[in-house]
Design an enzyme around this catalytic site. Structure first.
Site, PDB file in Angstrom:
ATOM      1  N   GLY A 246       0.833  -1.207   0.000  1.00 53.74           N
ATOM      2  CA  GLY A 246       0.000   0.000   0.000  1.00 53.74           C
ATOM      3  C   GLY A 246       0.858   1.243   0.000  1.00 53.74           C
ATOM      4  O   GLY A 246       2.072   1.177  -0.217  1.00 53.74           O
ATOM      5  N   ASN A 247       0.228   2.376   0.217  1.00 55.11           N
ATOM      6  CA  ASN A 247       0.980   3.631   0.311  1.00 55.11           C
ATOM      7  C   ASN A 247       0.305   4.538   1.328  1.00 55.11           C
ATOM      8  O   ASN A 247      -0.750   4.193   1.884  1.00 55.11           O
ATOM      9  CB  ASN A 247       1.102   4.301  -1.066  1.00 55.11           C
ATOM     10  CG  ASN A 247      -0.249   4.625  -1.645  1.00 55.11           C
ATOM     11  OD1 ASN A 247      -0.949   5.500  -1.150  1.00 55.11           O
ATOM     12  ND2 ASN A 247      -0.640   3.904  -2.698  1.00 55.11           N
ATOM     13  N   ARG A 248       0.903   5.704   1.545  1.00 56.11           N
ATOM     14  CA  ARG A 248       0.482   6.535   2.681  1.00 56.11           C
ATOM     15  C   ARG A 248      -0.567   7.577   2.336  1.00 56.11           C
ATOM     16  O   ARG A 248      -0.858   8.459   3.135  1.00 56.11           O
ATOM     17  CB  ARG A 248       1.715   7.216   3.278  1.00 56.11           C
ATOM     18  CG  ARG A 248       2.658   6.211   3.913  1.00 56.11           C
ATOM     19  CD  ARG A 248       4.010   6.814   4.195  1.00 56.11           C
ATOM     20  NE  ARG A 248       3.927   7.961   5.079  1.00 56.11           N
ATOM     21  CZ  ARG A 248       4.872   8.858   5.222  1.00 56.11           C
ATOM     22  NH1 ARG A 248       5.983   8.759   4.506  1.00 56.11           N
ATOM     23  NH2 ARG A 248       4.719   9.873   6.041  1.00 56.11           N
TER      24      ARG A 248
END
Ligand code: CTP
Length: 408
Positions: free
Chosen positions: A208-210
């Site tokens: 995932g990412n932020r």
């Protein structure tokens, strides 16, 4: 700290004004409540006095030496009238001054935001619509009402939007001025993607990412406030839907691609006027997704995770777009030895072929999850528009200001 006048007219949604008052004071504003006499049938003056820390009067005969009916309007930085009933809109449009609130409206030089709430028939009546048009023509903001459950069993347009949405839009009017919420996206279809995709590795893990989704949320909220019909394709965002916005939840880049292309009308059907891609789409996904959980010290323990490329949704949108459709990309960049932030961004704009690219400089640790942001909007015609540091709602308002003149 800004001085806000919260006008409250006599409708049952007046109970939500107490929560709005709370949201505005918690944001650090000094709020003076000016209810109509009718509003006090729904919420007592003591509630507004306790929450605002100011006395509450409804007529021009109290505090006469203070000349309240002139001073309150003159010294305000923003007036928000929530709920604005059909009667209040009619009196404001007619320029009446028969109570303290309408007198205040006549002396206010600041942005004025009316937040209508009434029964659907009253909202749709030509008299009310004419009054709304008159107030908008004079420069006031009249937000579209939310659609949903009204008092009693009916539903339709006429609901007061939730207090947090009104507070966010009030903040936009305060920082960006009344022009930022003109009803000039009425009749336009807008698609915004937001959040960050998650690419599964096994039933419990993902890459995932932020990205928090907040900038996309703000763009959708402001577009809806300006009258657009907005669809938000949301990848893994845990925020309440902004009022007037339809949310289509997605998980992976492939799901986001399918939803965005369908909502944009890339395969035919109703097409969007603008597509804004704020979502952080994972460029890669695990080549295989394990059907069962990967265990350490077992045959399933991976030595490495091979990745494959995901589709580039923005680039695909550009190649498949309907005539006149505007495509806006976002890019979070850092400078490096190959070039500075703007050099990378210009190359990306050319590579993707979109009309506008909104660029965030994330060199100093980033904007992820924070309430504020700053940006530069690069256009395919070579122009660059700087957006000063502000809340994500203020940045959203500035982005729409650059998009609007480019709409056919
Ligand atoms: N984007 C997209 N599909 C992808 C990757 C990105 O639609 N697979 C969109 C994003 O929503 C954003 C824009 O493209 O609007 C730029 O995203 P970014 O990640 O900066 O682009 P990349 O092409 O991945 O560039 P980089 O190689 O710098 O990561």
């Amino acid at each position: 700290m800004s001085r806000i006048v919260l006008g409250v007219a006599g409708g049952v949604a007046a109970y939500k004004a107490a929560l709005l008052l709370r949201a505005l004071t918690e944001a650090g504003h000094d709020v003076r409540v000016v209810p109509t006499p009718g509003a006090l049938n729904f919420v007592g003056a003591a509630t507004f006095e306790a929450l605002s820390g100011h006395p509450v009067t409804t007529d021009v005969w109290s505090d006469v030496p203070e000349v309240a009916h002139v001073r309150i309007g003159q010294t305000a930085d923003l007036v928000v009238v929530a709920p604005a009933t059909a009667d209040l809109l009619a009196r404001a449009a007619a320029g009446r001054a028969d109570d303290l609130l309408t007198a205040t409206l006549l002396t206010a030089h600041c942005p004025v935001v009316f937040v209508p709430a009434m029964h659907t028939e009253m909202w749709l009546h030509p008299a009310t619509q004419d009054n709304v048009a008159t107030l908008r023509r004079r420069g006031s903001i009249v937000l579209p009402p939310a659609v949903g459950r009204l008092t009693g069993p009916d539903s339709g347009p006429g609901r007061l939007p939730e207090p947090h949405d009104v507070a966010a839009l009030a903040q936009v009017a305060l920082t960006a001025g009344a022009g930022a919420l003109r009803a000039d996206l009425t009749g336009r279809r807008v698609v915004v993607s937001a959040g960050g995709t998650r690419e599964p590795l096994d039933p419990v893990r993902y890459l995932g990412n932020r990205s928090s989704g907040r900038q996309g949320w703000a763009l959708a909220r402001v577009a809806a406030g300006r009258g657009a019909e907005v669809t938000l394709v949301a990848a893994n965002v845990d925020l309440p839907a902004p009022f007037g916005v339809r949310v289509v939840p997605v998980g992976t880049a492939e799901e986001l691609r399918a939803a965005v292309l369908a909502e944009a009308g890339s395969g035919g059907g109703v097409t969007a006027d603008v597509v804004v891609m704020t979502a952080a789409v994972a460029d890669f996904r695990p080549a295989t997704v394990a059907a069962t959980k990967l265990k350490k010290d077992s045959a399933s323990e991976p030595a490495a995770v091979p990745l494959v490329r995901n589709p580039d949704v923005l680039a695909e949108l550009v190649t498949k777009r309907a005539p006149g459709q505007l495509v806006v990309g976002f890019a979070a960049e850092t400078g490096d030895e190959a070039g500075d932030v703007l050099a990378h961004a210009r190359a990306k704009l050319a590579r993707k072929g979109c009309d506008l690219l909104v660029v965030n400089d994330v060199s100093g640790g980033g904007v992820f999850g924070r309430p504020d942001n700053a940006a530069v909007v690069l256009a395919a015609d070579g122009s660059a528009t700087e957006i000063p540091h502000g809340t994500k709602d203020a940045v959203a308002a500035a982005v729409w200001q650059t998009v609007l003149p480019r709409l056919p």
